[in-house]
Design a protein around this motif. Structure first.
Motif, PDB file in Angstrom:
ATOM      1  N   CYS A  54       0.858  -1.197   0.000  1.00 47.55           N
ATOM      2  CA  CYS A  54       0.000   0.000   0.000  1.00 47.55           C
ATOM      3  C   CYS A  54       0.887   1.238   0.000  1.00 47.55           C
ATOM      4  O   CYS A  54       1.853   1.310   0.756  1.00 47.55           O
ATOM      5  N   GLY A  55       0.554   2.227  -0.819  1.00 46.55           N
ATOM      6  CA  GLY A  55       1.357   3.454  -0.835  1.00 46.55           C
ATOM      7  C   GLY A  55       2.795   3.140  -1.197  1.00 46.55           C
ATOM      8  O   GLY A  55       3.074   2.470  -2.199  1.00 46.55           O
ATOM      9  N   SER A  56       3.708   3.545  -0.340  1.00 40.81           N
ATOM     10  CA  SER A  56       5.136   3.294  -0.623  1.00 40.81           C
ATOM     11  C   SER A  56       5.398   1.829  -0.921  1.00 40.81           C
ATOM     12  O   SER A  56       6.148   1.493  -1.845  1.00 40.81           O
ATOM     13  N   THR A  57       4.799   0.948  -0.156  1.00 39.85           N
ATOM     14  CA  THR A  57       5.111  -0.477  -0.356  1.00 39.85           C
ATOM     15  C   THR A  57       4.416  -1.049  -1.595  1.00 39.85           C
ATOM     16  O   THR A  57       4.836  -2.098  -2.095  1.00 39.85           O
TER      17      THR A  57
ATOM     18  N   ILE B  18       4.315  -6.911   1.046  1.00 35.37           N
ATOM     19  CA  ILE B  18       5.351  -5.998   1.553  1.00 35.37           C
ATOM     20  C   ILE B  18       4.672  -4.932   2.424  1.00 35.37           C
ATOM     21  O   ILE B  18       3.710  -4.277   1.995  1.00 35.37           O
ATOM     22  N   SER B  19       5.160  -4.778   3.633  1.00 33.00           N
ATOM     23  CA  SER B  19       4.546  -3.821   4.566  1.00 33.00           C
ATOM     24  C   SER B  19       5.550  -3.429   5.641  1.00 33.00           C
ATOM     25  O   SER B  19       6.015  -4.288   6.386  1.00 33.00           O
ATOM     26  N   ARG B  20       5.883  -2.136   5.714  1.00 31.54           N
ATOM     27  CA  ARG B  20       6.826  -1.677   6.748  1.00 31.54           C
ATOM     28  C   ARG B  20       6.328  -2.116   8.114  1.00 31.54           C
ATOM     29  O   ARG B  20       7.062  -2.732   8.867  1.00 31.54           O
ATOM     30  N   SER B  21       5.094  -1.780   8.443  1.00 30.90           N
ATOM     31  CA  SER B  21       4.543  -2.054   9.772  1.00 30.90           C
ATOM     32  C   SER B  21       4.214  -3.527   9.979  1.00 30.90           C
ATOM     33  O   SER B  21       4.180  -4.040  11.077  1.00 30.90           O
ATOM     34  N   GLY B  22       3.864  -4.197   8.855  1.00 28.39           N
ATOM     35  CA  GLY B  22       3.422  -5.588   8.953  1.00 28.39           C
ATOM     36  C   GLY B  22       1.998  -5.724   9.465  1.00 28.39           C
ATOM     37  O   GLY B  22       1.553  -6.836   9.759  1.00 28.39           O
ATOM     38  N   THR B  23       1.283  -4.579   9.553  1.00 31.08           N
ATOM     39  CA  THR B  23      -0.065  -4.628  10.165  1.00 31.08           C
ATOM     40  C   THR B  23      -1.135  -3.885   9.362  1.00 31.08           C
ATOM     41  O   THR B  23      -2.276  -3.819   9.799  1.00 31.08           O
TER      42      THR B  23
ATOM     43  N   SER C 185       9.690   8.340  11.852  1.00 31.67           N
ATOM     44  CA  SER C 185       8.932   9.193  10.914  1.00 31.67           C
ATOM     45  C   SER C 185       7.812   8.411  10.256  1.00 31.67           C
ATOM     46  O   SER C 185       7.885   7.187  10.127  1.00 31.67           O
ATOM     47  N   ILE C 186       6.812   9.178   9.803  1.00 25.99           N
ATOM     48  CA  ILE C 186       5.677   8.551   9.117  1.00 25.99           C
ATOM     49  C   ILE C 186       6.051   8.188   7.686  1.00 25.99           C
ATOM     50  O   ILE C 186       5.799   7.081   7.212  1.00 25.99           O
ATOM     51  N   ALA C 187       6.697   9.134   6.985  1.00 29.90           N
ATOM     52  CA  ALA C 187       7.076   8.847   5.592  1.00 29.90           C
ATOM     53  C   ALA C 187       8.200   7.818   5.590  1.00 29.90           C
ATOM     54  O   ALA C 187       9.174   7.935   6.321  1.00 29.90           O
TER      55      ALA C 187
ATOM     56  N   MET D  96       8.231  10.435  -6.050  1.00 27.28           N
ATOM     57  CA  MET D  96       7.059  11.317  -6.193  1.00 27.28           C
ATOM     58  C   MET D  96       6.312  11.422  -4.884  1.00 27.28           C
ATOM     59  O   MET D  96       5.950  12.507  -4.424  1.00 27.28           O
ATOM     60  N   LEU D  97       6.093  10.262  -4.239  1.00 28.65           N
ATOM     61  CA  LEU D  97       5.314  10.249  -2.999  1.00 28.65           C
ATOM     62  C   LEU D  97       6.056  10.958  -1.868  1.00 28.65           C
ATOM     63  O   LEU D  97       5.451  11.673  -1.066  1.00 28.65           O
ATOM     64  N   LYS D  98       7.378  10.819  -1.810  1.00 25.24           N
ATOM     65  CA  LYS D  98       8.154  11.518  -0.761  1.00 25.24           C
ATOM     66  C   LYS D  98       7.958  13.020  -0.872  1.00 25.24           C
ATOM     67  O   LYS D  98       7.753  13.729   0.109  1.00 25.24           O
TER      68      LYS D  98
ATOM     69  N   ALA E 153       1.172   6.640  10.452  1.00 25.12           N
ATOM     70  CA  ALA E 153       2.215   5.688  10.043  1.00 25.12           C
ATOM     71  C   ALA E 153       1.609   4.413   9.477  1.00 25.12           C
ATOM     72  O   ALA E 153       2.199   3.759   8.607  1.00 25.12           O
ATOM     73  N   VAL E 154       0.430   4.050   9.996  1.00 20.15           N
ATOM     74  CA  VAL E 154      -0.227   2.831   9.512  1.00 20.15           C
ATOM     75  C   VAL E 154      -1.709   3.128   9.289  1.00 20.15           C
ATOM     76  O   VAL E 154      -2.321   3.849  10.074  1.00 20.15           O
ATOM     77  N   VAL E 155      -2.283   2.611   8.216  1.00 20.46           N
ATOM     78  CA  VAL E 155      -3.712   2.804   7.930  1.00 20.46           C
ATOM     79  C   VAL E 155      -4.466   1.569   8.414  1.00 20.46           C
ATOM     80  O   VAL E 155      -4.298   0.459   7.888  1.00 20.46           O
ATOM     81  N   PHE E 156      -5.221   1.765   9.492  1.00 21.18           N
ATOM     82  CA  PHE E 156      -6.052   0.684  10.028  1.00 21.18           C
ATOM     83  C   PHE E 156      -7.503   0.968   9.613  1.00 21.18           C
ATOM     84  O   PHE E 156      -7.977   2.099   9.728  1.00 21.18           O
TER      85      PHE E 156
END
Ligand code: F1P
Length: 351
Positions: A48-51, A97-102, A149-151, A224-226, A339-342
């Protein structure tokens, strides 16, 4: 002045790359055995997003190296338009792929894939104790890349290093050249810093355009997203030659066009940059093979093409950071973002 975490995470990211490569070394034999045992007919990367953008780069690398059809899609597409995304789940390897894994969409998409008796699910994440790490048959973890950081910055590039190593390992290609990445990345941060600061501090840019092809398209999307997330600026990303087919009508003296040149299509990509320069846009070229542009960042010429994608990003992360600071923004806390979209009540589509 804000942005302390973001600046630290960008400028120390190559340490996290080294950590990710040590982790990879510890699982590479298991990975080779698991890949041989699965023999998937298709590989699907989701995020999602960056990932999601990382998934785009990973899919291009994976298919190019292994010859196995690979594609990327947002996790939400697998979840909500399943039949349009996966045709043969029983022979498809899903790599989440997920930074947070959640992230809810990613976990729900994994559940949907399992409902369809998908072949297997692998994960790439920065957090060990999460569903992506715990509920997948194989997980690549970049723990040192975790961020305040969030980004995403060092998390993204460290997970991309893992994705590059994964693709090469599955293809039976020697991954030892990747051990050079931390040193090369640090040099690019140092050499690219003055230009990133100069371009980032010019506050009269009207828009940013990032051009990349092959695996560099996903990296261009992430750059671009950064710029959007950190500096609230208008930015877009295109496949290199696509820029001529309409979007270039927007190019003007207040446009910064950043070209992530490849070896394979270098000649064609350079021509696009020359043309947009003639339209008045400022051009920044990142290239593994020179090119004679006024503003250039040279990538190392000794690495194979599949090892290069991660090296384009550090100077572009710095560009976004300096732009944010110049606009009086705090890149540690981008507007409207978490940081994470729940999400509540997001269940897989039935049928
Ligand atoms: C995905 C994500 C990021 C985005 C922002 C919010 O999180 O959407 O891509 O840039 O940071 O979270 P994850 O699934 O990679 O943890």
């Amino acid at each position: 002045m804000g942005g302390h975490h973001t600046f630290t995470e960008i400028t120390t990211q190559t340490e996290a790359w080294a950590d990710a490569l040590r982790f990879f070394e510890s699982v590479s034999a298991d990975l080779q055995r698991a890949w041989a045992a699965l023999s998937p007919r298709q590989v699907l990367f989701i995020g999602c997003g960056s990932t999601y953008y990382l998934s785009q780069a990973a899919a291009a690398l994976f298919q190019g190296l292994t010859g196995v059809p690979a594609r990327a899609c947002p996790a939400s597409e697998l979840l909500l338009f399943t039949s349009q995304v996966v045709a043969d789940p029983g022979h498809t390897l899903l790599i989440a792929i997920s930074r947070s894994g959640t992230t809810t969409e990613t976990l729900a998409a994994m559940d949907r894939f399992r409902q369809l008796h998908g072949l297997a699910v692998w994960g790439i994440t920065c957090y060990a104790g999460t569903p992506i790490a715990q509920e997948t048959e194989l997980a690549l973890i970049a723990e040192a890349a975790q961020e305040q950081s969030i980004a995403q910055t060092r998390s993204f590039t460290s997970m991309l290093v893992l994705a590059q190593a994964l693709a090469a390992c599955a293809a039976g290609v020697d991954t030892s050249c990747l051990l050079e990445l931390p040193r090369m990345g640090q040099r690019l941060l140092e050499e690219g810093a003055p230009l990133a600061e100069e371009l980032g501090q010019r506050v009269d840019w009207g828009q940013f355009v990032f051009l990349g092809s092959g695996p560099q398209y996903g990296v261009a999307n992430e750059a671009m997203l950064k710029v959007k997330e950190m500096s609230l600026s208008h930015s877009e990303a295109f496949h290199f030659l696509e820029y001529r087919h309409g979007p270039k009508s927007m190019a003007d003296e207040r446009t910064l066009v950043v070209g992530l040149l490849s070896r394979e299509a270098h000649e064609y990509e350079q021509q696009v940059l020359r043309e947009v320069g003639e339209l008045g846009a400022r051009v920044l070229a990142l290239s593994p093979g020179g090119g004679g542009f006024g503003s250039m960042i040279c990538l190392p010429s000794e690495l194979p093409s599949w090892a290069l994608p991660v090296l384009y990003l550090p100077p572009l992360q710095l560009l976004a950071y300096h732009r944010a600071i110049s606009k009086g923004l705090d890149p540690d806390r981008p507007r409207h973002l978490d940081a994470v979209v729940f999400l509540e009540g997001l269940t897989p589509a039935r049928g």
